[in-house]
Motif scaffolding. Structure first.
Motif, PDB file in Angstrom:
ATOM      1  N   TYR A  30       0.828  -1.213   0.000  1.00 17.41           N
ATOM      2  CA  TYR A  30       0.000   0.000   0.000  1.00 17.41           C
ATOM      3  C   TYR A  30       0.861   1.262   0.000  1.00 17.41           C
ATOM      4  CZ  TYR A  30      -3.291   3.548   1.514  1.00 17.41           C
ATOM      5  OH  TYR A  30      -4.033   4.685   1.604  1.00 17.41           O
ATOM      6  N   THR A  31       1.913   1.289   0.813  1.00 21.61           N
ATOM      7  CA  THR A  31       2.775   2.469   0.833  1.00 21.61           C
ATOM      8  C   THR A  31       3.529   2.625  -0.484  1.00 21.61           C
ATOM      9  OG1 THR A  31       4.530   1.228   1.933  1.00 21.61           O
ATOM     10  CG2 THR A  31       3.049   2.508   3.336  1.00 21.61           C
ATOM     11  N   PHE A  32       3.871   1.523  -1.129  1.00 19.69           N
ATOM     12  CA  PHE A  32       4.484   1.618  -2.450  1.00 19.69           C
ATOM     13  C   PHE A  32       3.494   2.193  -3.463  1.00 19.69           C
ATOM     14  CE2 PHE A  32       5.672  -0.378  -6.569  1.00 19.69           C
ATOM     15  CZ  PHE A  32       6.848   0.329  -6.761  1.00 19.69           C
ATOM     16  N   GLY A  33       2.229   1.819  -3.335  1.00 13.35           N
ATOM     17  CA  GLY A  33       1.195   2.384  -4.199  1.00 13.35           C
ATOM     18  C   GLY A  33       1.022   3.877  -3.968  1.00 13.35           C
ATOM     19  N   GLN A  34       1.092   4.301  -2.712  1.00  6.59           N
ATOM     20  CA  GLN A  34       1.022   5.740  -2.420  1.00  6.59           C
ATOM     21  C   GLN A  34       2.186   6.486  -3.052  1.00  6.59           C
ATOM     22  OE1 GLN A  34       0.895   5.879   1.869  1.00  6.59           O
ATOM     23  NE2 GLN A  34      -1.266   6.457   1.821  1.00  6.59           N
ATOM     24  N   TRP A  35       3.368   5.912  -2.964  1.00 10.92           N
ATOM     25  CA  TRP A  35       4.543   6.525  -3.567  1.00 10.92           C
ATOM     26  C   TRP A  35       4.380   6.635  -5.084  1.00 10.92           C
ATOM     27  CZ3 TRP A  35       8.067   4.480  -7.064  1.00 10.92           C
ATOM     28  CH2 TRP A  35       9.202   5.249  -7.293  1.00 10.92           C
ATOM     29  N   ARG A  75      -1.863   4.751 -13.103  1.00 12.12           N
ATOM     30  CA  ARG A  75      -2.305   3.417 -13.511  1.00 12.12           C
ATOM     31  C   ARG A  75      -1.581   2.324 -12.723  1.00 12.12           C
ATOM     32  NH1 ARG A  75      -2.257   2.406 -19.844  1.00 12.12           N
ATOM     33  NH2 ARG A  75      -1.287   0.457 -19.329  1.00 12.12           N
ATOM     34  N   GLY A  76      -0.303   2.499 -12.536  1.00  9.03           N
ATOM     35  CA  GLY A  76       0.462   1.532 -11.754  1.00  9.03           C
ATOM     36  C   GLY A  76       0.032   1.506 -10.299  1.00  9.03           C
ATOM     37  N   ALA A  77      -0.268   2.684  -9.752  1.00  8.17           N
ATOM     38  CA  ALA A  77      -0.696   2.775  -8.357  1.00  8.17           C
ATOM     39  C   ALA A  77      -2.027   2.067  -8.145  1.00  8.17           C
ATOM     40  CB  ALA A  77      -0.791   4.232  -7.934  1.00  8.17           C
ATOM     41  N   VAL A  78      -2.942   2.212  -9.086  1.00 10.11           N
ATOM     42  CA  VAL A  78      -4.240   1.536  -8.965  1.00 10.11           C
ATOM     43  C   VAL A  78      -4.038   0.020  -8.973  1.00 10.11           C
ATOM     44  CG1 VAL A  78      -6.433   1.110 -10.135  1.00 10.11           C
ATOM     45  CG2 VAL A  78      -5.576   3.439  -9.903  1.00 10.11           C
ATOM     46  N   GLY A  79      -3.152  -0.461  -9.823  1.00 19.20           N
ATOM     47  CA  GLY A  79      -2.846  -1.892  -9.851  1.00 19.20           C
ATOM     48  C   GLY A  79      -2.208  -2.368  -8.557  1.00 19.20           C
ATOM     49  N   ILE A  80      -1.344  -1.549  -7.998  1.00 15.33           N
ATOM     50  CA  ILE A  80      -0.696  -1.911  -6.737  1.00 15.33           C
ATOM     51  C   ILE A  80      -1.713  -1.934  -5.605  1.00 15.33           C
ATOM     52  CG2 ILE A  80       1.001  -1.138  -5.044  1.00 15.33           C
ATOM     53  CD1 ILE A  80       2.627  -0.066  -7.456  1.00 15.33           C
ATOM     54  N   PHE A  81      -2.632  -0.960  -5.584  1.00 20.39           N
ATOM     55  CA  PHE A  81      -3.691  -0.961  -4.566  1.00 20.39           C
ATOM     56  C   PHE A  81      -4.573  -2.201  -4.704  1.00 20.39           C
ATOM     57  CE2 PHE A  81      -3.413   3.899  -4.568  1.00 20.39           C
ATOM     58  CZ  PHE A  81      -2.512   3.894  -3.513  1.00 20.39           C
ATOM     59  N   ALA A  82      -4.864  -2.600  -5.927  1.00 21.44           N
ATOM     60  CA  ALA A  82      -5.662  -3.807  -6.142  1.00 21.44           C
ATOM     61  C   ALA A  82      -4.912  -5.040  -5.649  1.00 21.44           C
ATOM     62  CB  ALA A  82      -6.016  -3.949  -7.622  1.00 21.44           C
ATOM     63  N   LEU A  83      -3.616  -5.078  -5.881  1.00 20.67           N
ATOM     64  CA  LEU A  83      -2.802  -6.193  -5.401  1.00 20.67           C
ATOM     65  C   LEU A  83      -2.788  -6.251  -3.878  1.00 20.67           C
ATOM     66  CD1 LEU A  83      -0.858  -8.485  -6.221  1.00 20.67           C
ATOM     67  CD2 LEU A  83       0.985  -6.806  -6.048  1.00 20.67           C
ATOM     68  N   ALA A  84      -2.688  -5.105  -3.232  1.00 20.60           N
ATOM     69  CA  ALA A  84      -2.704  -5.065  -1.770  1.00 20.60           C
ATOM     70  C   ALA A  84      -4.054  -5.542  -1.232  1.00 20.60           C
ATOM     71  CB  ALA A  84      -2.401  -3.649  -1.277  1.00 20.60           C
ATOM     72  N   ALA A  85      -5.141  -5.111  -1.857  1.00 24.73           N
ATOM     73  CA  ALA A  85      -6.472  -5.532  -1.421  1.00 24.73           C
ATOM     74  C   ALA A  85      -6.660  -7.039  -1.625  1.00 24.73           C
ATOM     75  CB  ALA A  85      -7.541  -4.752  -2.167  1.00 24.73           C
ATOM     76  N   LEU A  86      -6.185  -7.549  -2.740  1.00 23.64           N
ATOM     77  CA  LEU A  86      -6.283  -8.984  -3.011  1.00 23.64           C
ATOM     78  C   LEU A  86      -5.479  -9.782  -1.986  1.00 23.64           C
ATOM     79  CD1 LEU A  86      -7.270 -11.256  -4.918  1.00 23.64           C
ATOM     80  CD2 LEU A  86      -5.134 -10.941  -6.175  1.00 23.64           C
TER      81      LEU A  86
END
Length: 56
Positions: A17-22, A30-41
């Protein structure tokens, strides 16, 4: 005992999640949204495996 087992997936979720924020702050939306989805999954699968599924 299950909360102790959840520490590792929670740590991975927090780091992701913090990597997605960064990435969001750097303009990579677009990359951040994918990272947030990965964290949620990751969090959803850990909760499913420990609390919903009977035999893990």
């Amino acid at each position: 005992m299950k909360w102790l087992i959840m520490v590792f997936p929670l740590g991975i979720t927090y780091y992701t999640y913090t990597f997605g924020q960064w990435a969001w702050q750097k303009g990579n939306r677009r990359g951040a949204v994918g990272i947030f989805a990965l964290a949620a999954l990751n969090l959803a699968l850990a909760i499913y495996a420990l609390y919903i599924k009977r035999f893990f």
